[in-house]
Scaffold this motif. Sequence first.
Motif, PDB file in Angstrom:
ATOM      1  N   LEU A   4       0.864  -1.176   0.000  1.00 50.31           N
ATOM      2  CA  LEU A   4       0.000   0.000   0.000  1.00 50.31           C
ATOM      3  C   LEU A   4       0.897   1.221   0.000  1.00 50.31           C
ATOM      4  O   LEU A   4       1.811   1.316   0.834  1.00 50.31           O
ATOM      5  CB  LEU A   4      -0.902   0.013   1.236  1.00 50.31           C
ATOM      6  CG  LEU A   4      -1.990  -1.054   1.329  1.00 50.31           C
ATOM      7  CD1 LEU A   4      -2.586  -1.080   2.729  1.00 50.31           C
ATOM      8  CD2 LEU A   4      -3.085  -0.812   0.303  1.00 50.31           C
ATOM      9  N   VAL A   5       0.642   2.142  -0.911  1.00 55.48           N
ATOM     10  CA  VAL A   5       1.478   3.338  -1.008  1.00 55.48           C
ATOM     11  C   VAL A   5       0.598   4.574  -0.985  1.00 55.48           C
ATOM     12  O   VAL A   5      -0.223   4.782  -1.889  1.00 55.48           O
ATOM     13  CB  VAL A   5       2.340   3.323  -2.287  1.00 55.48           C
ATOM     14  CG1 VAL A   5       3.178   4.596  -2.356  1.00 55.48           C
ATOM     15  CG2 VAL A   5       3.223   2.092  -2.318  1.00 55.48           C
ATOM     16  N   GLU A   6       0.788   5.402   0.033  1.00 55.89           N
ATOM     17  CA  GLU A   6       0.028   6.635   0.168  1.00 55.89           C
ATOM     18  C   GLU A   6       0.721   7.780  -0.570  1.00 55.89           C
ATOM     19  O   GLU A   6       1.942   7.784  -0.717  1.00 55.89           O
ATOM     20  CB  GLU A   6      -0.124   7.035   1.640  1.00 55.89           C
ATOM     21  CG  GLU A   6      -0.742   6.011   2.554  1.00 55.89           C
ATOM     22  CD  GLU A   6       0.274   5.141   3.263  1.00 55.89           C
ATOM     23  OE1 GLU A   6      -0.041   4.565   4.314  1.00 55.89           O
ATOM     24  OE2 GLU A   6       1.421   5.034   2.740  1.00 55.89           O
ATOM     25  N   SER A   7      -0.080   8.768  -0.968  1.00 58.20           N
ATOM     26  CA  SER A   7       0.460   9.990  -1.562  1.00 58.20           C
ATOM     27  C   SER A   7      -0.529  11.120  -1.322  1.00 58.20           C
ATOM     28  O   SER A   7      -1.673  10.882  -0.920  1.00 58.20           O
ATOM     29  CB  SER A   7       0.713   9.809  -3.062  1.00 58.20           C
ATOM     30  OG  SER A   7      -0.494   9.553  -3.738  1.00 58.20           O
ATOM     31  N   GLY A   8      -0.081  12.344  -1.572  1.00 55.86           N
ATOM     32  CA  GLY A   8      -0.963  13.493  -1.467  1.00 55.86           C
ATOM     33  C   GLY A   8      -0.746  14.346  -0.230  1.00 55.86           C
ATOM     34  O   GLY A   8      -1.369  15.405  -0.090  1.00 55.86           O
ATOM     35  N   GLY A   9       0.138  13.914   0.663  1.00 53.97           N
ATOM     36  CA  GLY A   9       0.410  14.711   1.857  1.00 53.97           C
ATOM     37  C   GLY A   9       0.932  16.090   1.486  1.00 53.97           C
ATOM     38  O   GLY A   9       1.605  16.259   0.473  1.00 53.97           O
ATOM     39  N   ALA A  10       0.594  17.092   2.326  1.00 51.43           N
ATOM     40  CA  ALA A  10       0.973  18.461   2.003  1.00 51.43           C
ATOM     41  C   ALA A  10       0.996  19.317   3.259  1.00 51.43           C
ATOM     42  O   ALA A  10       0.500  18.900   4.314  1.00 51.43           O
ATOM     43  CB  ALA A  10      -0.008  19.039   0.995  1.00 51.43           C
ATOM     44  N   SER A  11       1.557  20.508   3.117  1.00 55.77           N
ATOM     45  CA  SER A  11       1.511  21.532   4.162  1.00 55.77           C
ATOM     46  C   SER A  11       0.548  22.610   3.698  1.00 55.77           C
ATOM     47  O   SER A  11       0.778  23.216   2.647  1.00 55.77           O
ATOM     48  CB  SER A  11       2.897  22.116   4.391  1.00 55.77           C
ATOM     49  OG  SER A  11       3.777  21.160   4.916  1.00 55.77           O
TER      50      SER A  11
END
Length: 133
Positions: A4-11
């Motif tokens: 499982l690979v997450e993405s989209g994290g941001a500040s």
Amino acid sequence: RVQLVESGGASVQAGRSVKLSCVGSGFAFKYETYCLGWFRQAPGREREGVAAIDIDGSTGYADSVKGRFIISRDNVENTLYLEMNSLKPEDTATYYCAAGMGPGVQGGWCLVFPENEYGMDEWGKGTLVTVAS
């Protein structure tokens, strides 16, 4: 190999929106995954459940995010999403997606926090969301 690979994290600033994605490989969401969920862990705190969705599309949310976050799954793309709106500084955390296949998340347990966490079989490595006031 199951992954499982997450993405989209941001500040972002408080009040803004962020959408996270989690792509699964090595297994099929549609046939092999009874429960999918998002969990988060803030610095110095225990990991907590945020949202979950079962194989029928029913969803559940932690009280702290109800009305602001939306979980969804695309079984064709083998992808789980978390749309986060009206973000608050207290939403700052590393967000993890997880998949549950076995009895630990069946019989309604998929949507019960915090018990559903213990029924999850596979976890991603997380993506960081930082919300500034």
